[in-house]
Design a protein around this motif. Sequence first.
Motif, PDB file in Angstrom:
ATOM      1  N   PHE A   1      29.262 -24.037  79.442  1.00  0.00           N
ATOM      2  CA  PHE A   1      30.264 -24.857  78.745  1.00  0.00           C
ATOM      3  C   PHE A   1      29.717 -26.258  78.474  1.00  0.00           C
ATOM      4  CE2 PHE A   1      33.974 -27.580  78.392  1.00  0.00           C
ATOM      5  CZ  PHE A   1      34.841 -26.826  77.621  1.00  0.00           C
ATOM      6  N   VAL A   2      29.102 -26.855  79.476  1.00  0.00           N
ATOM      7  CA  VAL A   2      28.562 -28.205  79.313  1.00  0.00           C
ATOM      8  C   VAL A   2      27.411 -28.208  78.308  1.00  0.00           C
ATOM      9  CG1 VAL A   2      27.348 -30.087  80.484  1.00  0.00           C
ATOM     10  CG2 VAL A   2      29.302 -28.973  81.591  1.00  0.00           C
ATOM     11  N   LEU A   3      26.525 -27.223  78.399  1.00  0.00           N
ATOM     12  CA  LEU A   3      25.391 -27.166  77.474  1.00  0.00           C
ATOM     13  C   LEU A   3      25.857 -26.996  76.026  1.00  0.00           C
ATOM     14  CD1 LEU A   3      22.811 -24.981  79.450  1.00  0.00           C
ATOM     15  CD2 LEU A   3      22.736 -27.444  79.027  1.00  0.00           C
ATOM     16  N   LEU A   4      26.896 -26.189  75.819  1.00  0.00           N
ATOM     17  CA  LEU A   4      27.415 -26.013  74.464  1.00  0.00           C
ATOM     18  C   LEU A   4      28.002 -27.317  73.928  1.00  0.00           C
ATOM     19  CD1 LEU A   4      29.163 -22.519  74.677  1.00  0.00           C
ATOM     20  CD2 LEU A   4      27.081 -23.099  73.439  1.00  0.00           C
ATOM     21  N   ARG A   5      28.659 -28.051  74.800  1.00  0.00           N
ATOM     22  CA  ARG A   5      29.254 -29.312  74.355  1.00  0.00           C
ATOM     23  C   ARG A   5      28.189 -30.391  74.132  1.00  0.00           C
ATOM     24  NH1 ARG A   5      32.496 -26.126  73.687  1.00  0.00           N
ATOM     25  NH2 ARG A   5      34.751 -26.198  74.052  1.00  0.00           N
ATOM     26  N   LEU A   6      27.053 -30.269  74.836  1.00  0.00           N
ATOM     27  CA  LEU A   6      25.985 -31.257  74.677  1.00  0.00           C
ATOM     28  C   LEU A   6      25.036 -30.903  73.533  1.00  0.00           C
ATOM     29  CD1 LEU A   6      24.998 -31.971  78.395  1.00  0.00           C
ATOM     30  CD2 LEU A   6      26.461 -33.350  76.893  1.00  0.00           C
ATOM     31  N   ALA A   7      25.202 -29.725  72.950  1.00  0.00           N
ATOM     32  CA  ALA A   7      24.332 -29.318  71.842  1.00  0.00           C
ATOM     33  C   ALA A   7      24.557 -30.239  70.640  1.00  0.00           C
ATOM     34  CB  ALA A   7      24.615 -27.867  71.455  1.00  0.00           C
TER      35      ALA A   7
ATOM     36  N   ALA B   1      43.074 -31.230  67.430  1.00  0.00           N
ATOM     37  CA  ALA B   1      44.172 -31.250  68.397  1.00  0.00           C
ATOM     38  C   ALA B   1      44.687 -29.842  68.667  1.00  0.00           C
ATOM     39  CB  ALA B   1      45.300 -32.154  67.883  1.00  0.00           C
ATOM     40  N   ARG B   2      44.766 -29.013  67.602  1.00  0.00           N
ATOM     41  CA  ARG B   2      45.254 -27.634  67.775  1.00  0.00           C
ATOM     42  C   ARG B   2      44.348 -26.821  68.683  1.00  0.00           C
ATOM     43  NH1 ARG B   2      44.070 -23.126  64.826  1.00  0.00           N
ATOM     44  NH2 ARG B   2      43.045 -24.379  63.207  1.00  0.00           N
ATOM     45  N   LEU B   3      43.045 -27.082  68.591  1.00  0.00           N
ATOM     46  CA  LEU B   3      42.079 -26.341  69.402  1.00  0.00           C
ATOM     47  C   LEU B   3      41.848 -26.977  70.771  1.00  0.00           C
ATOM     48  CD1 LEU B   3      39.415 -25.629  66.624  1.00  0.00           C
ATOM     49  CD2 LEU B   3      41.071 -24.024  67.581  1.00  0.00           C
ATOM     50  N   GLY B   4      42.453 -28.136  71.016  1.00  0.00           N
ATOM     51  CA  GLY B   4      42.279 -28.805  72.292  1.00  0.00           C
ATOM     52  C   GLY B   4      40.981 -29.564  72.418  1.00  0.00           C
ATOM     53  N   LEU B   5      40.268 -29.744  71.302  1.00  0.00           N
ATOM     54  CA  LEU B   5      38.977 -30.426  71.341  1.00  0.00           C
ATOM     55  C   LEU B   5      39.125 -31.938  71.439  1.00  0.00           C
ATOM     56  CD1 LEU B   5      37.030 -28.341  68.655  1.00  0.00           C
ATOM     57  CD2 LEU B   5      36.892 -28.162  71.148  1.00  0.00           C
TER      58      LEU B   5
ATOM     59  N   GLN C   1      39.372 -29.398  78.866  1.00  0.00           N
ATOM     60  CA  GLN C   1      39.022 -28.261  78.014  1.00  0.00           C
ATOM     61  C   GLN C   1      38.509 -27.086  78.850  1.00  0.00           C
ATOM     62  OE1 GLN C   1      36.572 -29.143  74.554  1.00  0.00           O
ATOM     63  NE2 GLN C   1      37.137 -31.316  74.677  1.00  0.00           N
ATOM     64  N   TYR C   2      37.648 -27.392  79.825  1.00  0.00           N
ATOM     65  CA  TYR C   2      37.064 -26.312  80.626  1.00  0.00           C
ATOM     66  C   TYR C   2      38.125 -25.604  81.457  1.00  0.00           C
ATOM     67  CZ  TYR C   2      34.670 -23.849  84.319  1.00  0.00           C
ATOM     68  OH  TYR C   2      34.267 -22.878  85.192  1.00  0.00           O
ATOM     69  N   PHE C   3      38.959 -26.368  82.152  1.00  0.00           N
ATOM     70  CA  PHE C   3      39.958 -25.724  83.013  1.00  0.00           C
ATOM     71  C   PHE C   3      41.001 -24.968  82.190  1.00  0.00           C
ATOM     72  CE2 PHE C   3      38.399 -28.819  86.189  1.00  0.00           C
ATOM     73  CZ  PHE C   3      38.126 -27.916  87.223  1.00  0.00           C
ATOM     74  N   ALA C   4      41.260 -25.413  80.978  1.00  0.00           N
ATOM     75  CA  ALA C   4      42.155 -24.652  80.102  1.00  0.00           C
ATOM     76  C   ALA C   4      41.524 -23.307  79.745  1.00  0.00           C
ATOM     77  CB  ALA C   4      42.448 -25.458  78.842  1.00  0.00           C
ATOM     78  N   TRP C   5      40.221 -23.343  79.431  1.00  0.00           N
ATOM     79  CA  TRP C   5      39.526 -22.088  79.138  1.00  0.00           C
ATOM     80  C   TRP C   5      39.462 -21.201  80.375  1.00  0.00           C
ATOM     81  CZ3 TRP C   5      35.173 -19.992  81.367  1.00  0.00           C
ATOM     82  CH2 TRP C   5      34.649 -18.849  80.732  1.00  0.00           C
ATOM     83  N   LEU C   6      39.151 -21.782  81.547  1.00  0.00           N
ATOM     84  CA  LEU C   6      39.030 -21.009  82.780  1.00  0.00           C
ATOM     85  C   LEU C   6      40.355 -20.365  83.156  1.00  0.00           C
ATOM     86  CD1 LEU C   6      37.138 -20.197  85.100  1.00  0.00           C
ATOM     87  CD2 LEU C   6      37.895 -22.258  86.312  1.00  0.00           C
ATOM     88  N   GLY C   7      41.464 -21.109  82.987  1.00  0.00           N
ATOM     89  CA  GLY C   7      42.769 -20.538  83.303  1.00  0.00           C
ATOM     90  C   GLY C   7      43.098 -19.347  82.421  1.00  0.00           C
ATOM     91  N   ALA C   8      42.761 -19.461  81.126  1.00  0.00           N
ATOM     92  CA  ALA C   8      43.001 -18.327  80.225  1.00  0.00           C
ATOM     93  C   ALA C   8      42.080 -17.158  80.562  1.00  0.00           C
ATOM     94  CB  ALA C   8      42.795 -18.775  78.780  1.00  0.00           C
ATOM     95  N   ALA C   9      40.799 -17.457  80.890  1.00  0.00           N
ATOM     96  CA  ALA C   9      39.837 -16.395  81.212  1.00  0.00           C
ATOM     97  C   ALA C   9      40.254 -15.647  82.470  1.00  0.00           C
ATOM     98  CB  ALA C   9      38.439 -16.991  81.375  1.00  0.00           C
ATOM     99  N   ALA C  10      40.871 -16.349  83.428  1.00  0.00           N
ATOM    100  CA  ALA C  10      41.308 -15.702  84.667  1.00  0.00           C
ATOM    101  C   ALA C  10      42.382 -14.656  84.408  1.00  0.00           C
ATOM    102  CB  ALA C  10      41.819 -16.754  85.646  1.00  0.00           C
ATOM    103  N   THR C  11      43.108 -14.791  83.311  1.00  0.00           N
ATOM    104  CA  THR C  11      44.142 -13.812  82.947  1.00  0.00           C
ATOM    105  C   THR C  11      43.610 -12.743  81.979  1.00  0.00           C
ATOM    106  OG1 THR C  11      44.916 -15.138  81.070  1.00  0.00           O
ATOM    107  CG2 THR C  11      45.885 -15.596  83.229  1.00  0.00           C
ATOM    108  N   GLY C  12      42.312 -12.807  81.677  1.00  0.00           N
ATOM    109  CA  GLY C  12      41.717 -11.834  80.766  1.00  0.00           C
ATOM    110  C   GLY C  12      41.707 -12.258  79.321  1.00  0.00           C
TER     111      GLY C  12
END
Length: 319
Positions: free
Chosen positions: A24-30, A55-59, A66-77
């Motif tokens: 996640f960090v590497l993608l954001r630093l690209a 804003a719609r994408l949370g960027l 951003q990361y914890f939002a993605w992680l929370g969604a990923a934890a639910t599949g």
Amino acid sequence: MLTFILRRLALGLLMLIALSVLVFVLLRLAPGDPIDAYIDPNVSMSRAEMAAIRARLGLDQPMPVQYFAWLGAAATGDLGYSIQRSGVRVLELVFERIGPTLLLMATGLVLSIVLGIATGIIGAVRRNSTTDVGLSVAAFVGISSPAFLTALLGLYFFSVQFRIAPSGGMLTPGAPFSVGDLLAHLILPAALLSIGQAALIMRYMRASMLEVLNQDYVRTARAKGVREFFVIVKHALRNALLPVITLIGSTIGMAIGGAIFIESVFNWPGMGLLMVNAVETRDYPVIMGATLVIGACVILVNLLTDITYAAVDPRIQVA
């Protein structure tokens, strides 16, 4: 054993989270702005419209949010939606592509194990012979050859020059499905994928067999008149396999890296090709989702390797 498995699963979960943070960090630093992947370069947009999309994408949120939002969604599949394939879930793409990759990797792994163990035993039994020297040279070449070079050379010679195997794809376009057609497309990329692993297994197997063949119990078996075949298979092989089992588990990661190049060269519709296309198009959700699934598979394989190691050698106590 149950405590060991639960402990390793917990450790594997922490490793998976660490991997997701790193990617996640590497993608954001690209270089570039992630929003560029969501915008058609042929359509002009105002700053207000771009801010609305951001804003719609949370960027517009801080990176940890951003990361914890993605992680929370990923934890639910929920791994999100692909940017380039509008409305298509990342999980659907992963399930669609993971089958061909598993088929390719499993075939390559079986070939590498059979070839590596067999040639390792032959090299140890015929130590310092012409056969042993030839196998050792071939192993060093296989270990030293990068996957992309092996794939390109294999494609050139076997598909372009001699036309022995198809040049790409998993099935012949427009032709009805058949096992023979699938095997014709599978055998060359799987064989090329197995070269590096087979060479590595061969070297470890040879060294391990040489050590075991010099043990007292092997000499005792020979002195009792046991046939050489049973001395090798029954007395020496099982103990010699212990370090090789660990090696086989650790080469899964190498097989995944090789599969990315193999799938790209042969246009094999698997996870490797999916990730390459996602990187080229900056499809961040697909990159994150595919990395998470591949990392989970590697961790699971390493766990199974440890369990197998303990099962083969009862002297090993898991803790």
